[in-house]
Scaffold this active site. Structure first.
Site, PDB file in Angstrom:
ATOM      1  N   TRP A  47      81.060  38.796  41.401  1.00 37.93           N
ATOM      2  CA  TRP A  47      79.685  39.271  41.566  1.00 37.93           C
ATOM      3  C   TRP A  47      79.572  40.646  40.933  1.00 37.93           C
ATOM      4  O   TRP A  47      80.354  41.543  41.215  1.00 37.93           O
ATOM      5  CB  TRP A  47      79.318  39.401  43.049  1.00 37.93           C
ATOM      6  CG  TRP A  47      78.950  38.107  43.701  1.00 37.93           C
ATOM      7  CD1 TRP A  47      79.261  36.853  43.288  1.00 37.93           C
ATOM      8  CD2 TRP A  47      78.205  37.957  44.913  1.00 37.93           C
ATOM      9  NE1 TRP A  47      78.773  35.918  44.148  1.00 37.93           N
ATOM     10  CE2 TRP A  47      78.110  36.574  45.167  1.00 37.93           C
ATOM     11  CE3 TRP A  47      77.606  38.847  45.812  1.00 37.93           C
ATOM     12  CZ2 TRP A  47      77.442  36.056  46.275  1.00 37.93           C
ATOM     13  CZ3 TRP A  47      76.949  38.338  46.915  1.00 37.93           C
ATOM     14  CH2 TRP A  47      76.856  36.956  47.142  1.00 37.93           C
ATOM     15  N   THR A  64      53.539  42.304  52.028  1.00 31.93           N
ATOM     16  CA  THR A  64      54.628  42.647  51.123  1.00 31.93           C
ATOM     17  C   THR A  64      54.404  41.942  49.808  1.00 31.93           C
ATOM     18  O   THR A  64      53.869  40.836  49.749  1.00 31.93           O
ATOM     19  CB  THR A  64      55.992  42.222  51.675  1.00 31.93           C
ATOM     20  OG1 THR A  64      56.040  40.802  51.717  1.00 31.93           O
ATOM     21  CG2 THR A  64      56.212  42.765  53.066  1.00 31.93           C
ATOM     22  N   GLU A  66      59.275  45.324  55.812  1.00 30.61           N
ATOM     23  CA  GLU A  66      59.505  44.611  57.062  1.00 30.61           C
ATOM     24  C   GLU A  66      60.064  45.507  58.153  1.00 30.61           C
ATOM     25  O   GLU A  66      60.138  45.114  59.315  1.00 30.61           O
ATOM     26  CB  GLU A  66      60.496  43.448  56.821  1.00 30.61           C
ATOM     27  CG  GLU A  66      59.935  42.277  56.047  1.00 30.61           C
ATOM     28  CD  GLU A  66      59.935  42.475  54.533  1.00 30.61           C
ATOM     29  OE1 GLU A  66      60.175  43.617  54.078  1.00 30.61           O
ATOM     30  OE2 GLU A  66      59.680  41.499  53.804  1.00 30.61           O
TER      31      GLU A  66
END
Lengths: 562, 562
Positions: free
Chosen positions: B453, B190, B337
């Site tokens: 956020w 990755t 993954e």
């Protein structure tokens, strides 16, 4: 560099077993609002299906059922059966789907042989059950299923309670544990024509893999997609018979609307198909024939109904008759021992472009192409693989991840089944250059005459194309000169008439075309009202031989002795 | 009654391992005449694909490759890559798909870390390889791949030969052995934005299960079936990147025509799509944007081309622009993954009935619904499951049968990845009442401002709807008062112009609608020629921060300081 040392962990380091509970996850995620329908009585959505499965699992545990216990079900096709197909294996127990069409003696045999501990029983079977109870050796309790809201639990048998009352008393949540994916999830008994029923069984891993491949075949892989997520599904193969071919697991995983018809009454099946908008079903040929012939069927338009046909050979006459009524039939092949899917009809893109609908029908009625992960070959008597030439017949042998590993507690029969590491189906077939499998017969039904083998199935298929013939069965009968000769039973279509010359003339054209040899024209043909069937709707050739072999000039209205 | 004693055999009593070789069986059975196409250079059918895979397997064995050996591939997308994806694991070896877009140092690191023994290398990479050869610690040999018919094997490096010559010298038959389904089949690295590349790996069992579920999702389960057996497939996600998302395995199992485009040149991709009738592809948003913007794309009609989008968030502006050109985009979610498929956009039947195409687009661009066998939740910092209310954000954690079991030889990072038995994706998402997952951001890209956020992804999506904006990236930059504030880079569409007021006004409407709060309007906006991307085409936010954070008034043509 060792493979194990570098990258391969042991399975235990990565525990994600394939379990039936996972099939339940996604249906609700896709279409939680879609319905599960039982006749005109019950209708609820996928959220409720999940809740009810939890409640049932809790009720079973409260009834003393745990991992490894066998819980049997005696019930017609219903939402409750679907719930049991999930809840029982999800707590690690094994569901035994009792074939309610077996004789009482056979049911007693299978219940004792499978070592059933609890039986979920529809009250319709209570009279039957009461006669059997004393002969059960392992059953501890019963659980009552009823369509009647005031159903009373019988006091003279050990009942843990009534299904809906038990569910209502339990919480709608439960945690389903992880366990070994090789744990057995389901078992049931095959209805052979000789000897005792034989128990087959399938593990969680096998059922998950079967479901995934069946989904792929029905969706993306089919040249005519059979079932996609917008279809409405109604089984017309009993759920006790190979889990209704595994399709309820597929439908639930896909989040499809499901309609369960209870006991199969043709007019009701037609009504449900129409009212609920059923677009996908599966059954044996005899059932679709029965449906098409019923009173209600004459009044409706079936167009858009796709029906997968298995269990027995699909003949072209029936497929064309169905098409006229708007029903698209397509064959698949498998058996109780194989979970069941092995192959399905496939029409290549080129054929679809170049062949007429009727020409394509020759491919839609074939056992077709083995599905992914299935290895399928035909072998001769010495176990030698036969060429894929469309002509050489041999017994179908298979390897796949979802075959029964044995007949339960039958080591000798299991060894025969699994000779040389391949499962022996007992079916005779050819495989052509395109890889298309065509079942020619059961080994034991092949007619040996004049040194040739005649496929009784092929002969039935050709006779079915006669315009006056509704149903036909052919068996071999002993013949002093030719060893065996074919003998046919025919059911004539309502309002039609038939004579021997007409059938002979019809078959003669296939002799002229070289499709059959002249020995294949039946020695004798009997017109009958109906043809004996087994409990799952297949032609009962053993019965036919028993009924007619001794007195070939007795049983029916004989047409001819050729 | 013990489950094991009665019905459950040990797995070893029933050896049917799930192996990649089984995926190869059925494509040829369904459509042996369909083609595998490589640019305008090579074209052959499924029978030849099977033969060439056998020849390659034989050549690898003759080159000393055996079970557990790692064989790397440095190649653009080709029929040879497809052959290697089967042949290498089918002999029990492990294919390492080298990311050819990594830096030479990173490639050297991955080759040594994976312990590659043999590298199949396209001659285009020979200059690169010659510079790296001395630093490889485990490589014993190379195998030359070339588009040039007279390719000469270099004499200054240990080559076993040239691909076509080696294949020609080998028999077209071979027996592929059965072995443990938990054997590793594939590995690759990755491209994280920090530290060394991390190795992930997948077993035969994992790849077979991933293929089956991906087939089901693309066929029967999709509300808009993405790929069925009559589609024509061309990957536009490199085969070195998560096996082109596993789709070559799906396509091969289904017997679909496959087109491999080599290196991605936009005009060539368009030509291939048109000439070969490609109907199904998959890529990251940047690539489809590149394709739609190229010269050749302006001259053709793309209608009928379905493109699965993953790797980065698909924004509505892009999806609508593609639809105008006849390209149907639909999102899916996964990562290196996770093999990669975790979820896919799903539009329920009710939505399709009731919503306009544009309204449905909000669902088609979402990460969507977890696919069968995948458990997906969002958790807070303490690992607590968050409600499915469409508002509460949390990190996406998953369980599924096809997740990498670890980062290879990275115990600490693996433990972090698999904290509490769930794989931690590093993505922040919401799940709504319908179960639809929407990725809000990478955890590290979330902008924390004024106690709130802000999702950089959401902001990018809204900005992309501005008519003059072609591409946009948003990162958080330190702010003494607010902790962080958003900073945006925009690429303007050709012929268009944009000013700060126009972008602010555009964003203000979403503030008024309550979709974002007022802190989300970027502090500063820079117009740039292009936006830094990673080797797989994702926005390189680390690079953007490095380029701009130190000199916020330096890099581009700044529009405003709000």
């Amino acid at each position: 560099m060792s493979q194990t040392r570098v990258l391969a962990p042991t399975p235990s380091a990565y525990p994600f077993p394939l379990l039936i509970k996972q099939l339940l996850l996604s249906g609700r995620r896709y279409e939680s609002g879609r319905e599960i329908v039982y006749r005109d009585r019950v209708r609820y959505d996928y959220n409720q299906l999940n809740e009810r499965i939890c409640r049932l699992a809790n009720a079973l545990k409260a009834s003393g059922i745990g991992p490894g216990d066998v819980v049997a079900v005696m019930e017609w096709d219903s939402h409750r059966y679907l719930e049991a197909m999930f809840a029982i294996p999800m707590i690690g127990a094994i569901i035994h789907t009792i074939n309610v069409r077996l004789s009482p003696d056979q049911i007693i045999y299978t219940v004792n042989h499978a070592e059933d501990k609890l039986i979920l029983v529809n009250d319709e079977f209570l009279p039957l059950l009461k006669g059997m109870h004393d002969q059960f050796t392992t059953v501890e309790n019963y659980l009552l299923i009823s369509d009647n809201d005031d159903a009373q639990v019988p006091s003279d048998l050990p009942f843990v309670g009534e299904y809906e009352a038990l569910l209502a008393a339990q919480p709608a949540e439960c945690e389903f544990p992880d366990f070994d994916e090789n744990s057995v999830a389901t078992t049931f008994y095959t209805t052979g024509t000789t000897g005792n029923p034989k128990g087959v069984y399938f593990t969680h891993r096998q059922l998950v893999l079967h479901t995934l491949v069946e989904t792929a075949v029905m969706g993306g892989l089919g040249s005519t997609p059979l079932m996609n997520s917008d279809d409405v599904y109604m089984p017309v193969t009993p759920m006790f018979h190979v889990h209704a071919w595994g399709v309820p697991y597929v439908a639930t995983m896909m989040g499809i609307k499901q309609v369960y018809p209870g006991r199969y009454e043709p007019d009701l099946l037609v009504d449900l198909q129409q009212r609920e908008g059923v677009t996908y079903s599966h059954c044996v040929p005899a059932i679709i024939q029965m449906i098409m012939g019923c009173k209600r069927a004459q009044e409706v338009n079936f167009s858009g109904w796709k029906v997968l046909i298995g269990g027995s050979a699909l003949n072209k006459g029936l497929a064309l008759a169905a098409l006229e009524k708007g029903i698209k039939l397509s064959a698949a092949y498998g058996m109780s021992e194989t979970c069941p899917l092995l192959s399905a009809a496939y029409v290549t893109e080129v054929m679809r472009d170049q062949l007429s609908d009727e020409e394509q029908m020759d491919y839609r009625i074939a056992a077709g192409v083995p599905v992914p992960l299935v290895q399928l070959e035909v072998v001769d008597g010495d176990g030698k693989f036969q060429p894929h030439d469309g002509e050489t017949v041999g017994e179908v042998v298979v390897r796949a991840p979802w075959l029964t590993q044995a007949y339960f507690k039958e080591p000798e029969k299991s060894e025969e089944l699994w000779a040389n590491g391949w499962l022996h189906t007992g079916d005779v077939a050819t495989i052509d250059e395109l890889g298309i499998v065509r079942i020619r017969d059961r080994i034991k039904d092949v007619i040996k005459t004049g040194g040739e083998w005649i496929s009784s199935l092929e002969l039935e298929g050709l006779m079915s194309l006669h315009p006056a013939i509704a149903e036909v069965a052919v068996v071999g009968v002993p013949d002093p000169q030719w060893d065996e000769r074919p003998f046919a039973l025919v059911v004539v279509k309502p309002g039609e008439d038939v004579d021997a010359a007409s059938i002979k003339k019809h078959l003669k054209q296939y002799v002229d075309e070289g499709r059959i040899n002249k020995w294949a024209i039946p020695t004798q043909i009997a017109v009958v009202e109906s043809i004996p069937k087994t409990s799952v709707g297949k032609l009962n050739k053993k019965q036919i031989r028993a009924d007619y072999a001794d007195s070939l000039n007795g049983g029916g209205a004989f047409l001819s002795s050729v």
